[in-house]
Design an enzyme around this catalytic site. Structure first.
Site, mmCIF file in Angstrom:
data_model
loop_
_atom_site.group_PDB
_atom_site.id
_atom_site.type_symbol
_atom_site.label_atom_id
_atom_site.label_comp_id
_atom_site.label_asym_id
_atom_site.label_seq_id
_atom_site.Cartn_x
_atom_site.Cartn_y
_atom_site.Cartn_z
ATOM 1 N N CYS A 49 0.821 -1.214 0.000
ATOM 2 C CA CYS A 49 0.000 0.000 0.000
ATOM 3 C C CYS A 49 0.855 1.264 0.000
ATOM 4 O O CYS A 49 0.370 2.344 -0.278
ATOM 5 C CB CYS A 49 -0.981 -0.008 1.153
ATOM 6 N N ASN A 50 2.139 1.125 0.326
ATOM 7 C CA ASN A 50 2.988 2.307 0.346
ATOM 8 C C ASN A 50 3.909 2.439 -0.849
ATOM 9 O O ASN A 50 4.562 3.458 -1.014
ATOM 10 C CB ASN A 50 3.842 2.332 1.617
ATOM 11 N N ARG A 51 4.004 1.384 -1.641
ATOM 12 C CA ARG A 51 4.919 1.467 -2.781
ATOM 13 C C ARG A 51 4.593 0.418 -3.835
ATOM 14 O O ARG A 51 4.046 -0.638 -3.520
ATOM 15 C CB ARG A 51 6.371 1.279 -2.330
ATOM 16 N N SER A 108 10.530 3.058 4.943
ATOM 17 C CA SER A 108 9.117 2.943 5.273
ATOM 18 C C SER A 108 8.578 4.239 5.853
ATOM 19 O O SER A 108 9.344 5.094 6.304
ATOM 20 C CB SER A 108 8.910 1.835 6.298
ATOM 21 N N GLU A 113 9.813 -0.352 10.646
ATOM 22 C CA GLU A 113 8.747 -1.343 10.769
ATOM 23 C C GLU A 113 9.188 -2.649 10.121
ATOM 24 O O GLU A 113 9.967 -2.650 9.157
ATOM 25 C CB GLU A 113 7.436 -0.811 10.165
ATOM 26 N N GLN A 119 7.023 -8.552 3.134
ATOM 27 C CA GLN A 119 6.445 -8.200 1.831
ATOM 28 C C GLN A 119 7.472 -8.354 0.717
ATOM 29 O O GLN A 119 7.145 -8.805 -0.378
ATOM 30 C CB GLN A 119 5.895 -6.772 1.878
ATOM 31 N N GLY A 188 -15.580 0.263 25.623
ATOM 32 C CA GLY A 188 -15.892 1.071 24.446
ATOM 33 C C GLY A 188 -15.795 0.204 23.206
ATOM 34 O O GLY A 188 -15.004 -0.740 23.155
ATOM 35 N N ALA A 189 -16.643 0.511 22.219
ATOM 36 C CA ALA A 189 -16.671 -0.329 21.026
ATOM 37 C C ALA A 189 -16.440 0.498 19.765
ATOM 38 O O ALA A 189 -16.935 0.182 18.704
ATOM 39 C CB ALA A 189 -17.996 -1.081 20.945
ATOM 40 N N GLY A 190 -15.654 1.554 19.903
ATOM 41 C CA GLY A 190 -15.402 2.418 18.744
ATOM 42 C C GLY A 190 -14.274 1.902 17.878
ATOM 43 O O GLY A 190 -13.823 0.765 18.006
#
Lengths: 429, 271
Positions: A49-51, A108, A113, A119, A188-190
């Protein structure tokens, strides 16, 4: 032969452009086929998704790049403008230097990371499965994995976590040690809870409880991801059982105050309690941190830590760059060597071609063989070939006059002709 | 013969110490393994040297400063090996091992020759009393180190600024659980040590308890640890508070062992 990389990444292109030049798993083989039809022998595609990056090994870089752009434009409907404006092309030393940087996590978005190495490995595996790589790219990628491993083990670049969930887990490990016996309560369920839950599930906690003002949402979250939903009223009971609490409700007033925790701690017989409050405004009264054996981290604490960890990583990246520089030098001199002595490359290529061909024949015959068996056979053949050609390579290095060269050349060509001959005879019978 | 065995034990302890310090810096597993095996070797060589000395002397070799320091180091090494087999606490090696090395080098500063035993010490109570007391003290020494580490690491996690210790050493719960184990092993040993000492005193000096400085301080030590046990089991103290009491208890042991022997003198000053 030249190694070239062409592509775009998060520094050169915004996400909406990156999305357009994303090659899906099913598109990649198609792309390899198109390249092969146009006589580009060695290639690999890294698309995340980044490259999206295309690695090539070619005799004529400019021509190959033109071909790639043409294929992307015509067969994959990618706008020419994107291919010209948002991309970069790196050649020779800067190309493999770039791959080393990428695999080590230095290129990255979040420096250091670890996901990217996986990948890159996947990208290489896909390429080899499609027979897209050859001698040089194989060499380059194996080298890359070594470099990335060296960077990870010799620097502390990925040592401290930087995301909220991973930091919360890391801190709780410093309090509790192993987490698989531990219980956690998510309040909480956010969206924040959802992200955290995914992470906690991966960490293999013993039990995850979820409570929310609206019970239905807790239930849904539990069903979608992980956990056991409880009614909101059972909060103080659950506080007695769990080791770690993660709150992220939209409540205007604190849900958990000092009085409640003092009471809970008495019933817990002072077993440590770790509270992570990622809500704004806060769900837990900050004075709770003063209670003995209670550790409270709120979103600001975690953000400060994240900043600190990131700057640590940047410091470490200097060390990592030194490692990469020295590895780039080594790889360059290896490349020069193989160019200076093309006969060595010739011998190795020949041997590898024979090996691959024979291996494929065997693999086709062994229909029931599993991945592991095939891999073992692959390794076995590699080892045999390596041992067999080693004396030849050593001889060339030692003594590169014309006579030896001729002998070596004849040895290897003859072998190939022999092989054809034998194959024909086999079919004839 | 005996001296060379002892020196090879020291060599192994030093090797182990250096490995553990290198492990702290590099984090490499192979370095830790080197330290571990060096420690195992050191412990057994050291044990052999103590047994040899016992055979040579004909009495338990805990009768002077050299022997006392050496035996104390041996007990610490043995107990640490036991803990290592129970918990995953490799990183603690770089705290414990330097102390073992220091104790042994310190021991070398005292004359190591075997002298005939003072008549008053010729008793079956000598091995019983000294071994139990030394084991108890060694266990409490380990718990002292663990407690100091706990307090530093706990403070780091509470203050949220730096994580020098808490990131490298075992978790708070592990440290606390080691402390609990030290308490439940150390206290019985200490108690037996004091009782056997008192019985022996009854035979040797004609009085079970004569309030000499060593006796007084060991009683104080015993009371500190008794309070610790009470607070931990009955009131539910954990973590920081118990760590502080552990430290207080060990300071009291230090008075009993070093302070009384070196500074005050009294009935016990043979060493």
């Amino acid at each position: 032969m030249q190694i070239v990389v062409f592509g775009l990444n998060h520094n050169t292109a915004p996400v909406e452009i990156r999305e357009k030049l994303f090659l899906t798993e099913s598109q990649v083989p198609q792309f390899f086929n198109a390249l092969r039809d146009r006589d580009i022998e060695e290639s690999a595609v890294l698309s995340t998704c980044n490259r999206t990056e295309i690695y090539l090994c070619t005799n004529d870089a400019d021509e190959s790049l033109a071909v790639i752009k043409e294929i992307l434009e015509n067969s994959f409907n990618i706008d020419r403008r994107i291919l010209e404006e948002y991309t970069y092309t790196l050649k020779d030393e800067s190309s493999y230097r770039h791959l080393f940087l990428v695999a080590s996590g230095l290129d990255s978005m979040v420096v250091g990371e670890a996901q990217i190495l996986g990948q890159v490995k996947d990208a290489y595996r896909t390429a080899t499965h499609n027979n897209a790589t050859g001698y040089l790219l194989n060499k380059l990628f194996h080298k890359t994995f070594n470099v990335a491993k060296r960077v990870r083990s010799e620097t502390r670049i990925g040592y401290n976590p930087v995301s909220i969930s991973s930091m919360a887990v890391e801190l709780s490990k410093r309090i509790f040690g192993e987490l698989h016996q531990r219980k956690v309560l998510v309040i909480g369920a956010g969206e924040m809870s959802e992200t955290a839950l995914r992470y906690l599930k991966k960490e293999g906690l013993h039990e995850i409880f979820i409570i929310n003002r609206t019970f239905g949402n807790a239930k849904k979250l539990a069903e979608d991801i992980a956990g056991i939903p409880y009614p909101f009223e059972s909060m103080s009971d659950l506080l007695m059982q769990v080791d770690m609490v993660l709150t992220s409700t939209g409540s205007e007033k604190p849900l958990i105050d000092t009085g409640l925790i003092v009471q809970v701690m008495k019933k817990r017989k002072n077993r440590p309690l770790f509270l992570v409050d990622i809500a704004v405004p806060r769900d837990v009264d900050p004075t709770v941190n003063k209670i003995e054996n209670v550790y409270l981290y709120d979103i600001d604490d975690l953000k400060d830590l994240s900043q600190k960890h990131l700057s640590d990583r940047l410091k470490e990246s200097e060390k990592a760059l030194e490692i990469i520089d020295s590895e780039v030098k080594k790889f360059s001199s290896w490349l020069r060597q193989s160019e200076k002595n093309p006969l060595i490359t010739f011998v190795i290529d020949k041997a590898e071609a024979i090996r691959t061909k024979e291996f494929k024949k065997t693999a086709q015959k062994l229909k029931n063989a599993d991945e592991e068996t095939l891999r073992s056979i692959d390794m076995l053949t590699r080892a045999i070939v390596k041992k067999l050609i080693h004396p030849h390579v050593a001889l060339i290095k030692e003594d590169s006059d014309r006579e030896t060269s001729e002998i070596i050349k004849r040895l290897f060509t003859l072998e190939e002709e022999d092989e054809k001959d034998l194959d024909n005879r086999d079919e004839g019978q | 013969m005996n001296v060379s065995i002892f020196y090879s034990a020291i060599f192994c302890y030093l090797l182990s110490t250096l490995s553990y310090l290198a492990y702290l810096v590099s984090g490499k597993k192979t370095v830790e393994r080197t330290g571990h095996y060096a420690l195992v070797a050191a412990f057994f060589i050291h044990l052999v040297s103590v047994v040899f000395r016992y055979l040579q002397a004909g009495h338990t070799p805990i009768t002077n400063m050299f022997e006392a320091l050496s035996f104390f180091a041996l007990c610490i090494a043995g107990f640490f090996l036991y803990l290592k087999a129970t918990y995953r606490i490799n990183s603690l090696g770089c705290i414990v091992l330097p102390f073992i090395s220091i104790l042994l080098i310190w021991a070398l500063a005292y004359p190591a020759d075997i002298k005939p035993l003072a008549p008053v010490l010729r008793s079956y109570w000598l091995p019983v009393h000294t071994i139990f007391s030394f084991l108890g003290n060694a266990i409490f020494f380990v718990s002292f180190l663990v407690s100091v580490l706990y307090i530093i690491a706990e403070r780091e996690i509470k203050r949220k600024k730096t994580f020098l210790f808490s990131a490298r050493f075992p978790s708070l719960e592990t440290l606390d659980s080691i402390n609990y184990r030290c308490m439940s092993y150390g206290f019985p040993f200490l108690t037996v040590g004091i009782i056997t000492g008192s019985i022996w005193a009854g035979f040797a000096w004609g009085s079970y308890w004569s309030w000499d400085p060593k006796e007084t301080w060991s009683l104080i030590t015993w009371i500190v640890y008794a309070i610790l046990i009470h607070n931990r089991l009955a009131i539910g103290w954990r973590g920081r508070k118990t760590a502080y009491l552990m430290i207080a208890g060990f300071i009291s042991i230090l008075f009993t062992f070093v302070g009384v022997n070196l500074l005050i003198g009294g009935l016990h000053s043979y060493m």
